[in-house]
Design a protein around this motif. Structure first.
Motif, PDB file in Angstrom:
ATOM      1  N   PRO A  70       0.816  -1.222   0.000  1.00 53.90           N
ATOM      2  CA  PRO A  70       0.000   0.000   0.000  1.00 53.90           C
ATOM      3  C   PRO A  70       0.845   1.266   0.000  1.00 53.90           C
ATOM      4  O   PRO A  70       0.537   2.225  -0.693  1.00 53.90           O
ATOM      5  CB  PRO A  70      -0.844  -0.111   1.279  1.00 53.90           C
ATOM      6  N   GLY A  71       1.982   1.264   0.738  1.00 53.06           N
ATOM      7  CA  GLY A  71       2.904   2.410   0.729  1.00 53.06           C
ATOM      8  C   GLY A  71       2.209   3.733   0.993  1.00 53.06           C
ATOM      9  O   GLY A  71       1.164   3.801   1.638  1.00 53.06           O
ATOM     10  N   GLY A  72       2.794   4.800   0.460  1.00 51.71           N
ATOM     11  CA  GLY A  72       2.194   6.132   0.598  1.00 51.71           C
ATOM     12  C   GLY A  72       2.312   6.683   2.008  1.00 51.71           C
ATOM     13  O   GLY A  72       3.348   6.581   2.655  1.00 51.71           O
ATOM     14  N   ALA A  73       1.222   7.259   2.491  1.00 52.64           N
ATOM     15  CA  ALA A  73       1.195   7.905   3.809  1.00 52.64           C
ATOM     16  C   ALA A  73       1.433   6.879   4.919  1.00 52.64           C
ATOM     17  O   ALA A  73       1.166   5.692   4.761  1.00 52.64           O
ATOM     18  CB  ALA A  73      -0.141   8.601   4.001  1.00 52.64           C
ATOM     19  N   PRO A  74       1.918   7.358   6.070  1.00 49.13           N
ATOM     20  CA  PRO A  74       2.194   6.435   7.175  1.00 49.13           C
ATOM     21  C   PRO A  74       0.950   5.832   7.817  1.00 49.13           C
ATOM     22  O   PRO A  74       1.048   4.870   8.576  1.00 49.13           O
ATOM     23  CB  PRO A  74       2.949   7.319   8.181  1.00 49.13           C
ATOM     24  N   ALA A  75      -0.212   6.387   7.548  1.00 45.50           N
ATOM     25  CA  ALA A  75      -1.458   5.871   8.125  1.00 45.50           C
ATOM     26  C   ALA A  75      -2.621   6.350   7.264  1.00 45.50           C
ATOM     27  O   ALA A  75      -2.460   7.214   6.403  1.00 45.50           O
ATOM     28  CB  ALA A  75      -1.630   6.352   9.562  1.00 45.50           C
ATOM     29  N   TYR A  76      -3.791   5.762   7.521  1.00 40.25           N
ATOM     30  CA  TYR A  76      -4.985   6.247   6.835  1.00 40.25           C
ATOM     31  C   TYR A  76      -5.673   7.250   7.756  1.00 40.25           C
ATOM     32  O   TYR A  76      -6.136   6.891   8.846  1.00 40.25           O
ATOM     33  CB  TYR A  76      -5.949   5.106   6.498  1.00 40.25           C
ATOM     34  N   PRO A  77      -5.754   8.542   7.357  1.00 39.07           N
ATOM     35  CA  PRO A  77      -6.329   9.563   8.240  1.00 39.07           C
ATOM     36  C   PRO A  77      -7.851   9.549   8.229  1.00 39.07           C
ATOM     37  O   PRO A  77      -8.481   9.437   7.175  1.00 39.07           O
ATOM     38  CB  PRO A  77      -5.796  10.870   7.639  1.00 39.07           C
ATOM     39  N   VAL A  78      -8.437   9.640   9.415  1.00 36.04           N
ATOM     40  CA  VAL A  78      -9.890   9.727   9.543  1.00 36.04           C
ATOM     41  C   VAL A  78     -10.206  11.000  10.330  1.00 36.04           C
ATOM     42  O   VAL A  78      -9.872  11.110  11.514  1.00 36.04           O
ATOM     43  CB  VAL A  78     -10.484   8.508  10.285  1.00 36.04           C
ATOM     44  N   HIS A  79     -10.826  11.954   9.667  1.00 40.02           N
ATOM     45  CA  HIS A  79     -11.151  13.216  10.333  1.00 40.02           C
ATOM     46  C   HIS A  79     -12.323  13.029  11.309  1.00 40.02           C
ATOM     47  O   HIS A  79     -13.092  12.056  11.205  1.00 40.02           O
ATOM     48  CB  HIS A  79     -11.499  14.278   9.305  1.00 40.02           C
ATOM     49  N   ALA A  80     -12.446  13.954  12.226  1.00 43.29           N
ATOM     50  CA  ALA A  80     -13.518  13.895  13.229  1.00 43.29           C
ATOM     51  C   ALA A  80     -14.878  13.808  12.543  1.00 43.29           C
ATOM     52  O   ALA A  80     -15.184  14.589  11.647  1.00 43.29           O
ATOM     53  CB  ALA A  80     -13.453  15.134  14.117  1.00 43.29           C
ATOM     54  N   GLY A  81     -15.671  12.824  12.963  1.00 45.47           N
ATOM     55  CA  GLY A  81     -17.012  12.673  12.406  1.00 45.47           C
ATOM     56  C   GLY A  81     -17.060  11.954  11.068  1.00 45.47           C
ATOM     57  O   GLY A  81     -18.147  11.766  10.519  1.00 45.47           O
ATOM     58  N   HIS A  82     -15.926  11.549  10.537  1.00 44.59           N
ATOM     59  CA  HIS A  82     -15.883  10.882   9.236  1.00 44.59           C
ATOM     60  C   HIS A  82     -15.766   9.362   9.411  1.00 44.59           C
ATOM     61  O   HIS A  82     -15.425   8.870  10.477  1.00 44.59           O
ATOM     62  CB  HIS A  82     -14.723  11.408   8.404  1.00 44.59           C
ATOM     63  N   THR A  83     -16.022   8.647   8.313  1.00 45.29           N
ATOM     64  CA  THR A  83     -16.009   7.188   8.338  1.00 45.29           C
ATOM     65  C   THR A  83     -15.039   6.633   7.311  1.00 45.29           C
ATOM     66  O   THR A  83     -14.970   7.130   6.183  1.00 45.29           O
ATOM     67  CB  THR A  83     -17.418   6.621   8.056  1.00 45.29           C
ATOM     68  N   ALA A  84     -14.298   5.623   7.713  1.00 41.08           N
ATOM     69  CA  ALA A  84     -13.421   4.884   6.797  1.00 41.08           C
ATOM     70  C   ALA A  84     -14.114   3.566   6.461  1.00 41.08           C
ATOM     71  O   ALA A  84     -14.687   2.911   7.334  1.00 41.08           O
ATOM     72  CB  ALA A  84     -12.070   4.632   7.449  1.00 41.08           C
ATOM     73  N   LEU A  93      -9.761  -8.680   0.914  1.00 39.68           N
ATOM     74  CA  LEU A  93     -10.039  -7.467   1.704  1.00 39.68           C
ATOM     75  C   LEU A  93      -9.339  -6.276   1.066  1.00 39.68           C
ATOM     76  O   LEU A  93      -8.164  -6.354   0.701  1.00 39.68           O
ATOM     77  CB  LEU A  93      -9.547  -7.659   3.149  1.00 39.68           C
ATOM     78  N   GLY A  94     -10.053  -5.155   0.977  1.00 38.62           N
ATOM     79  CA  GLY A  94      -9.455  -3.948   0.412  1.00 38.62           C
ATOM     80  C   GLY A  94      -8.922  -3.000   1.471  1.00 38.62           C
ATOM     81  O   GLY A  94      -9.094  -3.211   2.679  1.00 38.62           O
ATOM     82  N   LEU A  95      -8.285  -1.944   1.027  1.00 35.75           N
ATOM     83  CA  LEU A  95      -7.762  -0.908   1.916  1.00 35.75           C
ATOM     84  C   LEU A  95      -8.897   0.009   2.382  1.00 35.75           C
ATOM     85  O   LEU A  95      -9.964   0.058   1.773  1.00 35.75           O
ATOM     86  CB  LEU A  95      -6.709  -0.067   1.181  1.00 35.75           C
ATOM     87  N   TYR A  96      -8.630   0.739   3.450  1.00 38.20           N
ATOM     88  CA  TYR A  96      -9.589   1.756   3.902  1.00 38.20           C
ATOM     89  C   TYR A  96      -9.732   2.822   2.810  1.00 38.20           C
ATOM     90  O   TYR A  96      -8.750   3.282   2.228  1.00 38.20           O
ATOM     91  CB  TYR A  96      -9.095   2.435   5.183  1.00 38.20           C
ATOM     92  N   ARG A  97     -10.967   3.213   2.581  1.00 38.76           N
ATOM     93  CA  ARG A  97     -11.263   4.258   1.619  1.00 38.76           C
ATOM     94  C   ARG A  97     -12.401   5.123   2.163  1.00 38.76           C
ATOM     95  O   ARG A  97     -13.100   4.751   3.100  1.00 38.76           O
ATOM     96  CB  ARG A  97     -11.648   3.678   0.264  1.00 38.76           C
ATOM     97  N   SER A  98     -12.589   6.294   1.543  1.00 40.58           N
ATOM     98  CA  SER A  98     -13.598   7.247   2.029  1.00 40.58           C
ATOM     99  C   SER A  98     -15.001   6.936   1.501  1.00 40.58           C
ATOM    100  O   SER A  98     -15.971   7.501   1.995  1.00 40.58           O
ATOM    101  CB  SER A  98     -13.208   8.677   1.642  1.00 40.58           C
ATOM    102  N   THR A  99     -15.116   6.067   0.512  1.00 39.41           N
ATOM    103  CA  THR A  99     -16.431   5.657  -0.003  1.00 39.41           C
ATOM    104  C   THR A  99     -16.447   4.141  -0.175  1.00 39.41           C
ATOM    105  O   THR A  99     -15.393   3.499  -0.340  1.00 39.41           O
ATOM    106  CB  THR A  99     -16.741   6.308  -1.365  1.00 39.41           C
TER     107      THR A  99
END
Length: 247
Positions: free
Chosen positions: A160-174, A226-232
């Motif tokens: 997956p690489g890229g950012a060090p983590a998957y960011p989840v903003h306040a009130g948002h869903t992964a 299983l897939g990666l965390y995504r915003s949709t």
């Protein structure tokens, strides 16, 4: 002889009158009209007035006002930028602050039109952004088994690489999507599996934070993906189809 004297007297009187008139005119030119005296005053007055105007309403006042206003505006913009860039609900903040299980809501639901797929929803219920591992740690097993070392683990997208983590903003869903049986096979599936185990962040959370979700009897499980965390959900499905590495 009388006539000659009379003419001489008239001449003398005329000269005297002329002298008196000349003296009177000279005296009026100096004091009466004020032309010579007023000349220098008129020339110096505008100069003084201009000098006074330049000192009281000239460039100093205008320049000072503009510069001060500009500095205030610039400082105001800088403050807002610093706040936005250094806040607690940003990606950069999330990369440095792993999510706390106590501030997450984790749910698993079916996906309409795809009976073998499940949607894992991880919602940040806190007031600050936080970071998750790139995908949840998932296993499939029997809820009554004492030993879960043989639980089935899904394939995940490699590197997956890229950012060090998957960011989840306040009130948002992964969202992460798992397909229990991508091939749709009805035979050769793993027997006895009725539970989906989810650890929202496999990089930072202890195993004790794993949550168990029932699949119901008759669930078919074969080479799950299983897939990666995504915003949709749609993006999570696309990520799942690219799973090719054993988790």
């Amino acid at each position: 002889m009388r006539t000659f004297r009379s003419r001489n007297r008239a001449t003398v009187l005329g000269a005297a009158v002329t002298a008196v008139l000349a003296l009177a005119l000279t005296s009026c030119g100096k004091d009466g009209t004020g032309t010579k005296e007023a000349g220098p005053a008129d020339n110096s007055a505008p100069a003084a007035a201009l000098a006074g105007s330049s000192q009281s309403t000239g460039p100093v006042k205008t320049s000072g006002t503009t510069e001060n206003t500009g500095a205030v505006k610039a400082a105001s913009v800088q403050t807002r930028t610093t706040k936005a860039g250094g806040g607690t609900d940003t990606d950069s903040y999330a990369y440095k602050h792993p999510c706390d299980i106590e501030k997450l809501s984790v749910r698993v639901t079916g996906r309409s039109g795809a009976p073998t797929q499940r949607v894992i929803k991880v919602r940040n219920t806190g007031a600050k952004a936080c970071g998750l591992s790139h995908y949840p740690r998932v296993s499939l097993g029997n809820s009554r088994a004492a030993d879960h070392s043989h639980d089935v683990r899904p394939l995940v997208p490699g590197g997956p690489g890229g950012a060090p983590a998957y960011p989840v903003h306040a009130g948002h869903t992964a969202y992460a999507v798992i397909d229990l049986d991508p091939s749709g096979a009805t035979t050769g599936t793993a027997p006895g599996i009725d539970e989906l185990n989810v650890l929202a962040d496999g990089d930072h959370m202890p195993n004790a934070a794993t949550l168990n979700f029932p699949l119901g009897s008759g669930a078919r499980v074969l080479k799950p993906k299983l897939g990666l965390y995504r915003s949709t959900v749609a993006d999570a499905v696309r990520s799942m189809t690219q799973a090719d590495t054993q988790s």
